[in-house]
Motif scaffolding. Structure first.
Motif, PDB file in Angstrom:
ATOM      1  N   ILE A  81       0.799  -1.220   0.000  1.00 39.83           N
ATOM      2  CA  ILE A  81       0.000   0.000   0.000  1.00 39.83           C
ATOM      3  C   ILE A  81       0.835   1.275   0.000  1.00 39.83           C
ATOM      4  O   ILE A  81       0.569   2.212  -0.755  1.00 39.83           O
ATOM      5  CB  ILE A  81      -0.968  -0.002   1.205  1.00 39.83           C
ATOM      6  N   LEU A  82       1.846   1.341   0.842  1.00 38.90           N
ATOM      7  CA  LEU A  82       2.647   2.565   0.932  1.00 38.90           C
ATOM      8  C   LEU A  82       3.294   2.912  -0.402  1.00 38.90           C
ATOM      9  O   LEU A  82       3.178   4.044  -0.888  1.00 38.90           O
ATOM     10  CB  LEU A  82       3.714   2.419   2.023  1.00 38.90           C
ATOM     11  N   HIS A  83       3.974   1.953  -1.000  1.00 36.65           N
ATOM     12  CA  HIS A  83       4.662   2.235  -2.254  1.00 36.65           C
ATOM     13  C   HIS A  83       3.689   2.379  -3.415  1.00 36.65           C
ATOM     14  O   HIS A  83       3.987   3.077  -4.398  1.00 36.65           O
ATOM     15  CB  HIS A  83       5.727   1.174  -2.513  1.00 36.65           C
ATOM     16  N   LYS A 192       3.698  17.342   3.072  1.00 32.72           N
ATOM     17  CA  LYS A 192       5.138  17.622   2.971  1.00 32.72           C
ATOM     18  C   LYS A 192       5.908  16.846   4.038  1.00 32.72           C
ATOM     19  O   LYS A 192       6.967  16.268   3.758  1.00 32.72           O
ATOM     20  CB  LYS A 192       5.393  19.118   3.119  1.00 32.72           C
ATOM     21  N   MET A 193       5.373  16.795   5.253  1.00 36.04           N
ATOM     22  CA  MET A 193       6.009  16.058   6.332  1.00 36.04           C
ATOM     23  C   MET A 193       6.094  14.566   5.975  1.00 36.04           C
ATOM     24  O   MET A 193       7.123  13.908   6.190  1.00 36.04           O
ATOM     25  CB  MET A 193       5.220  16.264   7.623  1.00 36.04           C
ATOM     26  N   PHE A 194       5.001  14.036   5.427  1.00 38.38           N
ATOM     27  CA  PHE A 194       4.935  12.634   5.036  1.00 38.38           C
ATOM     28  C   PHE A 194       5.943  12.316   3.931  1.00 38.38           C
ATOM     29  O   PHE A 194       6.700  11.342   4.007  1.00 38.38           O
ATOM     30  CB  PHE A 194       3.515  12.316   4.575  1.00 38.38           C
ATOM     31  N   LEU A 195       5.968  13.149   2.886  1.00 39.84           N
ATOM     32  CA  LEU A 195       6.879  12.911   1.771  1.00 39.84           C
ATOM     33  C   LEU A 195       8.336  13.048   2.197  1.00 39.84           C
ATOM     34  O   LEU A 195       9.203  12.267   1.764  1.00 39.84           O
ATOM     35  CB  LEU A 195       6.573  13.873   0.625  1.00 39.84           C
ATOM     36  N   ASP A 196       8.621  14.018   3.046  1.00 39.84           N
ATOM     37  CA  ASP A 196       9.991  14.195   3.540  1.00 39.84           C
ATOM     38  C   ASP A 196      10.446  12.955   4.302  1.00 39.84           C
ATOM     39  O   ASP A 196      11.594  12.502   4.148  1.00 39.84           O
ATOM     40  CB  ASP A 196      10.091  15.425   4.435  1.00 39.84           C
ATOM     41  N   HIS A 197       9.558  12.395   5.131  1.00 37.44           N
ATOM     42  CA  HIS A 197       9.930  11.212   5.905  1.00 37.44           C
ATOM     43  C   HIS A 197      10.096  10.000   4.995  1.00 37.44           C
ATOM     44  O   HIS A 197      11.043   9.220   5.165  1.00 37.44           O
ATOM     45  CB  HIS A 197       8.890  10.932   6.990  1.00 37.44           C
ATOM     46  N   PHE A 198       9.189   9.856   4.027  1.00 38.28           N
ATOM     47  CA  PHE A 198       9.315   8.757   3.072  1.00 38.28           C
ATOM     48  C   PHE A 198      10.662   8.831   2.365  1.00 38.28           C
ATOM     49  O   PHE A 198      11.371   7.821   2.241  1.00 38.28           O
ATOM     50  CB  PHE A 198       8.181   8.802   2.047  1.00 38.28           C
ATOM     51  N   GLN A 212       9.954  -1.551  10.210  1.00 34.66           N
ATOM     52  CA  GLN A 212       8.883  -1.681  11.188  1.00 34.66           C
ATOM     53  C   GLN A 212       8.357  -3.124  11.191  1.00 34.66           C
ATOM     54  O   GLN A 212       9.132  -4.051  11.299  1.00 34.66           O
ATOM     55  CB  GLN A 212       7.801  -0.641  10.939  1.00 34.66           C
ATOM     56  N   ARG A 213       7.030  -3.318  10.983  1.00 30.09           N
ATOM     57  CA  ARG A 213       6.495  -4.679  11.003  1.00 30.09           C
ATOM     58  C   ARG A 213       6.513  -5.357   9.630  1.00 30.09           C
ATOM     59  O   ARG A 213       6.094  -6.507   9.489  1.00 30.09           O
ATOM     60  CB  ARG A 213       5.067  -4.673  11.558  1.00 30.09           C
ATOM     61  N   ASP A 224       3.001   1.204   8.846  1.00 32.68           N
ATOM     62  CA  ASP A 224       4.431   1.084   9.144  1.00 32.68           C
ATOM     63  C   ASP A 224       5.115   2.445   9.123  1.00 32.68           C
ATOM     64  O   ASP A 224       5.898   2.768  10.020  1.00 32.68           O
ATOM     65  CB  ASP A 224       5.103   0.148   8.134  1.00 32.68           C
ATOM     66  N   ILE A 225       4.821   3.251   8.102  1.00 33.49           N
ATOM     67  CA  ILE A 225       5.485   4.558   8.054  1.00 33.49           C
ATOM     68  C   ILE A 225       4.911   5.495   9.118  1.00 33.49           C
ATOM     69  O   ILE A 225       5.637   6.320   9.689  1.00 33.49           O
ATOM     70  CB  ILE A 225       5.415   5.188   6.646  1.00 33.49           C
TER      71      ILE A 225
END
Length: 260
Positions: A81-83, A192-198, A212-213, A224-225
């Protein structure tokens, strides 16, 4: 003009629903004479969210509704899902540029339009919907046991303390537990916070490395993110609801129909 957009992640194979998903994506299976995807779109549009993007993968040609924006995950067999969401990164970046909020939704859920209203009222930069009455939906749900619930632990200020399967093991006195229902709203600053962390994670570990899991970074879930983000001190807000939604993950779920 609405300042809200939506992305629906619909790339998965729906392996637990075979043979129903041999020729169709899970979101194109019908519940009460409409597909799950049509139910989702209807609830979004009832809240004046008309700019809707779909991330496709498995049997993508079967998702052909008009008036939508499409992004295809051509590596859906090897990621999760994330990717899948990141295949629609352009939409996330456009939302930041145009100062629009972004709703992100799983495609295998039915939800009442009032839940979107609740989400739109959320005040955090990143906001997730959590069902505080979650255990009731697992009564008689033998093909998808309660151990598979994506649980969220909330602090007394409604911020996320832990999330994911078995997240309740992180629970402490005074904190509430609910089930993450697969609906998120990110404000431009939250996107922006989400994309920066990714990007930070993506630049530091290999796609095959555990995260993570998840057994591999490329197979990570949103949960997980989110867990990784809160562990480094980033804040995610939770809005609690009671029911008015259902996950359709197994044939048994479809046989039992909508929760009313």
């Amino acid at each position: 003009m609405s300042k809200h957009r939506a992305i629906i992640i619909a790339a998965g194979t729906g392996s637990r629903l075979r043979p129903l998903t041999d020729d169709l994506p899970k979101c194109m299976l019908q519940v009460e004479e409409k597909t799950l995807l049509e139910h989702c779109i209807e609830s979004l549009k009832e809240n004046e969210i008309n700019h809707i993007s779909i991330v496709t993968g498995h049997k993508s040609k079967e998702i052909n509704l008009k008036g939508l924006f499409y992004f295809h995950n051509d590596n859906y067999l090897n990621n999760n899902i994330l990717h899948s969401l990141m295949y629609a990164r352009k939409e996330l970046e456009n939302a930041v540029r145009e100062e629009a909020n972004m709703i992100i939704s799983y495609s295998d859920i039915w939800f009442h339009s009032s839940l979107i209203k609740t989400l739109l009222k959320s005040k955090g930069e990143i906001n997730i919907l959590v069902d505080s009455d979650w255990e009731k939906s697992y009564e008689g749900r033998t093909d998808h046991p309660i151990s598979e619930a994506e649980l969220a632990v909330l602090g007394d200020d409604e911020t996320l303390q832990a999330i994911g399967k078995n997240a309740s093991s992180s629970n402490e006195k005074g904190k509430k537990i609910g089930e993450f229902i697969g609906l998120v709203m990110m404000k431009p600053s939250g996107i922006k916070m989400f994309l920066d962390h990714f990007d930070k994670v993506n630049s530091t570990i290999a796609h095959e490395s555990p995260f993570q899991r998840a057994s591999e970074w490329r197979k990570s879930y949103l949960t997980d993110i989110f867990q990784d983000m809160i562990e480094v001190g980033l804040s995610i807000n939770c809005s609690s609801v009671e029911g008015k939604w259902k996950e359709f993950d197994t044939i048994q779920d479809f046989e039992r129909g909508l929760p009313f």
